[in-house]
Motif scaffolding. Structure first.
Motif, mmCIF file in Angstrom:
data_model
loop_
_atom_site.group_PDB
_atom_site.id
_atom_site.type_symbol
_atom_site.label_atom_id
_atom_site.label_comp_id
_atom_site.label_asym_id
_atom_site.label_seq_id
_atom_site.Cartn_x
_atom_site.Cartn_y
_atom_site.Cartn_z
ATOM 1 N N ARG A 29 23.125 -6.911 0.857
ATOM 2 C CA ARG A 29 22.342 -6.313 2.346
ATOM 3 C C ARG A 29 23.522 -5.438 3.543
ATOM 4 O O ARG A 29 22.181 -4.419 3.125
ATOM 5 C CB ARG A 29 22.546 -7.764 3.137
ATOM 6 C CG ARG A 29 21.525 -7.252 4.345
ATOM 7 C CD ARG A 29 21.587 -8.976 5.406
ATOM 8 N NE ARG A 29 23.002 -9.484 5.842
ATOM 9 C CZ ARG A 29 23.725 -8.639 6.645
ATOM 10 N NH1 ARG A 29 23.564 -8.383 8.152
ATOM 11 N NH2 ARG A 29 25.398 -10.121 6.574
ATOM 12 N N ALA A 30 24.505 -4.831 2.255
ATOM 13 C CA ALA A 30 25.113 -4.075 2.970
ATOM 14 C C ALA A 30 24.316 -2.960 2.437
ATOM 15 O O ALA A 30 23.859 -1.811 2.753
ATOM 16 C CB ALA A 30 26.611 -3.919 3.111
ATOM 17 N N VAL A 31 24.377 -2.232 1.350
ATOM 18 C CA VAL A 31 23.693 -1.628 0.194
ATOM 19 C C VAL A 31 22.281 -1.857 0.439
ATOM 20 O O VAL A 31 21.187 -0.099 0.863
ATOM 21 C CB VAL A 31 23.482 -1.557 -1.291
ATOM 22 C CG1 VAL A 31 22.681 -0.687 -2.030
ATOM 23 C CG2 VAL A 31 24.394 -1.911 -2.290
ATOM 24 N N GLY A 32 21.523 -2.795 0.985
ATOM 25 C CA GLY A 32 20.413 -2.788 1.578
ATOM 26 C C GLY A 32 19.904 -1.942 2.977
ATOM 27 O O GLY A 32 19.194 -0.667 2.774
ATOM 28 N N ALA A 74 0.932 -1.212 -0.203
ATOM 29 C CA ALA A 74 -0.051 -0.058 -0.170
ATOM 30 C C ALA A 74 0.458 1.371 0.024
ATOM 31 O O ALA A 74 1.686 1.231 0.229
ATOM 32 C CB ALA A 74 -1.195 0.124 1.072
ATOM 33 N N GLY A 75 0.905 2.393 -1.068
ATOM 34 C CA GLY A 75 1.761 3.287 -1.097
ATOM 35 C C GLY A 75 2.568 3.530 -2.307
ATOM 36 O O GLY A 75 3.889 4.010 -2.243
ATOM 37 N N ALA A 76 2.758 2.260 -2.851
ATOM 38 C CA ALA A 76 4.061 1.879 -3.266
ATOM 39 C C ALA A 76 3.709 2.513 -4.846
ATOM 40 O O ALA A 76 4.522 2.299 -5.644
ATOM 41 C CB ALA A 76 4.149 0.418 -3.363
ATOM 42 N N ARG A 77 2.430 3.182 -5.251
ATOM 43 C CA ARG A 77 2.304 3.704 -6.511
ATOM 44 C C ARG A 77 2.985 4.479 -6.116
ATOM 45 O O ARG A 77 3.937 5.464 -6.148
ATOM 46 C CB ARG A 77 0.790 4.229 -6.472
ATOM 47 C CG ARG A 77 0.330 4.317 -7.965
ATOM 48 C CD ARG A 77 -0.389 4.708 -8.521
ATOM 49 N NE ARG A 77 -1.727 3.638 -8.322
ATOM 50 C CZ ARG A 77 -1.764 2.252 -8.937
ATOM 51 N NH1 ARG A 77 -1.583 2.782 -10.390
ATOM 52 N NH2 ARG A 77 -2.705 1.382 -8.486
ATOM 53 N N GLY A 78 3.862 4.062 -8.275
ATOM 54 C CA GLY A 78 5.219 4.794 -8.634
ATOM 55 C C GLY A 78 6.012 5.517 -8.060
ATOM 56 O O GLY A 78 7.013 6.032 -8.666
ATOM 57 N N THR A 79 6.495 4.225 -7.147
ATOM 58 C CA THR A 79 8.145 4.159 -6.354
ATOM 59 C C THR A 79 8.674 3.008 -6.781
ATOM 60 O O THR A 79 8.387 1.552 -7.426
ATOM 61 C CB THR A 79 8.157 3.877 -4.953
ATOM 62 O OG1 THR A 79 7.348 3.073 -4.648
ATOM 63 C CG2 THR A 79 6.467 5.300 -4.888
ATOM 64 N N VAL A 80 9.585 2.917 -6.487
ATOM 65 C CA VAL A 80 11.218 1.779 -6.488
ATOM 66 C C VAL A 80 10.692 1.498 -5.072
ATOM 67 O O VAL A 80 11.300 2.146 -3.902
ATOM 68 C CB VAL A 80 12.354 2.174 -6.910
ATOM 69 C CG1 VAL A 80 13.113 1.147 -6.557
ATOM 70 C CG2 VAL A 80 12.666 2.475 -8.707
ATOM 71 N N VAL A 81 10.283 0.001 -5.026
ATOM 72 C CA VAL A 81 10.829 -0.922 -3.546
ATOM 73 C C VAL A 81 11.145 -1.325 -3.249
ATOM 74 O O VAL A 81 12.163 -2.064 -4.125
ATOM 75 C CB VAL A 81 9.544 -1.796 -3.624
ATOM 76 C CG1 VAL A 81 8.988 -1.504 -2.031
ATOM 77 C CG2 VAL A 81 8.078 -0.604 -4.114
ATOM 78 N N VAL A 82 11.634 -1.480 -1.883
ATOM 79 C CA VAL A 82 12.994 -1.772 -1.048
ATOM 80 C C VAL A 82 12.410 -3.325 -0.651
ATOM 81 O O VAL A 82 11.593 -2.406 0.201
ATOM 82 C CB VAL A 82 14.575 -1.296 -0.608
ATOM 83 C CG1 VAL A 82 13.765 -0.528 0.554
ATOM 84 C CG2 VAL A 82 15.676 -1.928 -0.687
ATOM 85 N N VAL A 83 13.185 -4.456 -0.924
ATOM 86 C CA VAL A 83 12.456 -5.042 -0.495
ATOM 87 C C VAL A 83 13.460 -6.762 0.086
ATOM 88 O O VAL A 83 14.529 -6.657 -0.336
ATOM 89 C CB VAL A 83 11.491 -5.788 -1.431
ATOM 90 C CG1 VAL A 83 10.454 -7.323 -0.645
ATOM 91 C CG2 VAL A 83 10.190 -5.145 -2.068
ATOM 92 N N GLU A 84 13.111 -6.978 1.442
ATOM 93 C CA GLU A 84 13.948 -8.212 1.736
ATOM 94 C C GLU A 84 14.030 -9.610 1.160
ATOM 95 O O GLU A 84 12.475 -9.619 0.581
ATOM 96 C CB GLU A 84 13.959 -8.156 2.904
ATOM 97 C CG GLU A 84 14.747 -9.451 4.215
ATOM 98 C CD GLU A 84 14.762 -9.455 5.679
ATOM 99 O OE1 GLU A 84 14.149 -8.500 6.357
ATOM 100 O OE2 GLU A 84 15.715 -9.943 6.575
ATOM 101 N N ARG A 85 15.569 -9.852 0.966
ATOM 102 C CA ARG A 85 14.842 -11.549 -0.020
ATOM 103 C C ARG A 85 14.662 -12.544 1.099
ATOM 104 O O ARG A 85 14.747 -12.137 2.280
ATOM 105 C CB ARG A 85 16.474 -11.810 0.170
ATOM 106 C CG ARG A 85 16.371 -13.343 -0.844
ATOM 107 C CD ARG A 85 18.457 -13.697 -1.000
ATOM 108 N NE ARG A 85 18.715 -14.877 -1.845
ATOM 109 C CZ ARG A 85 19.608 -15.535 -1.767
ATOM 110 N NH1 ARG A 85 20.544 -14.304 -2.208
ATOM 111 N NH2 ARG A 85 19.691 -16.502 -2.648
ATOM 112 N N GLY A 86 13.800 -13.253 0.680
ATOM 113 C CA GLY A 86 13.107 -14.785 1.278
ATOM 114 C C GLY A 86 11.871 -15.041 1.463
ATOM 115 O O GLY A 86 10.971 -14.013 1.236
ATOM 116 N N VAL A 87 11.281 -16.110 1.932
ATOM 117 C CA VAL A 87 9.922 -16.391 2.727
ATOM 118 C C VAL A 87 9.733 -16.986 1.519
ATOM 119 O O VAL A 87 8.891 -17.806 1.169
ATOM 120 C CB VAL A 87 9.354 -14.864 3.692
ATOM 121 C CG1 VAL A 87 8.079 -16.302 4.288
ATOM 122 C CG2 VAL A 87 10.313 -15.619 5.166
#
Ligand SMILES: [Zn+2]
Length: 455
Positions: free
Chosen positions: A207-210, A142-155
């Motif tokens: 992970r460091a850049v994240g 929610a709220g991600a429209r038009g953005t670049v989303v940064v997400v964690e790897r896994g699950v």
């Protein structure tokens, strides 16, 4: 000296194997020398040098490698055929990312396989995080429209993360590596079966850049510029298969992948295995046993075992049944080598004998489905292979038992431009290349003398 000494459940095998020191002729292991193997590795290096530094599938460097193998085997009297198949050939056109502000962070994104491209001029957008860092549920975005989303790897899969972001109207997804992985380790993922039209451009980050991005986001608005573009086209490549013209059935197959990664000449991975299989074929041609062996040089292993999978998928049940064993050699000259073994116990016992004579124990390896033995194994063929190590780290106890440097990778040039002939010329590499060549020759000769019976 290298006579098999098999006990217990391998008793049947022991009965079937004629001692190698019998009067049946030359020892294959004496004929197959590390110098001979390195001659072919040098040829692969020359080929790479003449073809933009790579021998990757469906490139001119691969075609030249295949011609070299063909020519060399034909001269030794083999019947050689190319088995063509089609692959998706991808080329990275752009793979850059940075934050847009003073002292901007270089994101060093790694585009995922199957990812959509950003527009030709790249894109700029605000960075957001999902409400759950893993982004496995659509409502996390929610709220991600038009953005670049940064997400964690896994699950959940990268495909699911990318689809969730697309559904919310995001423009791209950056997945940073999970806490279980080293902080500065990059990774290349795949969007798998996710329908491409339902995803957005997706890349992996260390992970460091994240962590840096999350930190900046806590301080305020962050904008990123991304340019992620890959061209894809269908191209043909081929396996090279060699047999004697007097070939009979059943057979033992001996194989190695002939392609490198695009990043380098691939002299350890897998010029070394290819060179070993080639030298085995040349020396075996002198002994007369040649009718019961088939040699394979696989294409497109680095793209997911495509050549060996194609080969196995084209076999009739009868043809498959006539393959009594498959021996695989993928990396036998790692600069900081250790002797790893995998596969069927009766077959790996044949390799162990050679090392036992040097008071060396082979290290069991969980290489799993990571090389060309996998399609054979899945089809029920007994398989085995030797492996001198890739990006894993040599432990202090391994260094004590096997030599080389503790705390360093078995092959610090794995899948890089520095995987060269000179890089594979360390004393440790040469020692294990010699031993693995002997073990391969002994195993093959034992199989031939045992009428190919492995159990
Ligand atoms: Zn390999």
């Amino acid at each position: 000296m290298r006579q098999p000494n098999l006990r217990g459940h391998l008793a049947v095998l022991a009965l079937l194997i004629t001692p190698l020191t019998s009067a049946q002729g030359v020892q294959l292991a004496d004929a197959v020398t590390p110098e001979g193997v390195r001659t072919h590795m040098a040829a692969f290096q020359r080929i790479a040098d003449e073809h933009n530094g790579t021998r990757a599938a469906a490139t001119p460097g691969y075609a030249a490698s295949a011609r070299y193998v063909e020519r060399t085997l034909q001269r030794a009297g083999y019947r050689v055929r190319f088995q063509p198949f089609t692959i998706t050939f991808s080329k990275t056109l752009a793979e850059t990312g940075r934050t847009v502000r003073d002292g901007s962070i270089d994101l060093s994104p790694v585009v995922m396989e199957g990812s959509l491209n950003t527009p030709a001029s790249g894109l700029q957008a605000r960075l957001t995080v999902p409400t759950d860092p893993l982004g496995c549920a659509p409502e996390d975005f929610a709220g991600a429209r038009g953005t670049v989303v940064v997400v964690e790897r896994g699950v959940c899969t990268f495909g699911v993360k990318s689809q969730n972001a697309a559904q919310a109207g995001a423009r791209a997804v950056l997945v940073y590596n999970s806490a279980a992985e080293p902080a500065t380790e990059a990774f290349s993922g795949s969007l798998g079966d996710a329908p491409v039209t339902e995803t957005v451009p997706t890349a992996g980050l260390t992970r460091a850049v994240g962590a840096q991005l999350l930190e900046q986001l806590e301080r305020g608005v962050v904008r990123v510029a991304l340019d992620l573009r890959v061209s894809r086209e269908q191209r043909q490549t081929a396996n090279v298969i060699a047999e004697s013209s007097a070939s009979t059935s059943p057979v033992v197959m001996v194989g190695a992948h002939l392609d490198s990664v695009p990043e380098g000449p691939g002299i350890n991975d897998n010029g070394s295995g290819s060179a070993l299989v080639l030298e085995l074929a040349l020396e075996l041609a002198q002994t007369g046993d040649v009718g019961r062996v088939r040699f394979a040089f696989w294409g497109a292993e680095e793209l997911g075992l495509l050549g060996s999978e194609h080969y196995v998928s084209e076999l009739s049940p009868a043809e498959l049944g006539s393959i009594r064993a498959y021996l695989n050699f993928d990396m036998v000259s790692s600069p900081n080598a250790a002797p790893f073994v995998y596969g069927d116990p009766a077959l790996t016992a044949l390799f162990r004998e050679t090392f036992a004579a040097q008071n060396l124990t082979l290290l069991p390896d969980s290489i799993g489905g990571a090389s060309d033995h996998a399609p054979f194994e899945a089809a029920g063929v007994p398989v085995a292979g030797l492996f001198s190590g890739a990006s894993g780290t040599k432990s202090p106890s391994e260094a004590r038992s096997y030599g080389g440097r503790a705390g360093s990778a078995y092959d610090s040039c794995y899948h890089q431009a520095c995987d060269t002939l000179t890089g594979t010329a360390t004393p440790t590499a040469e020692r294990y290349l010699d031993l693995m060549a002997d073990a391969a020759a002994d195993a093959l000769q034992s199989l031939l003398r045992s009428e190919l019976a492995v159990r």
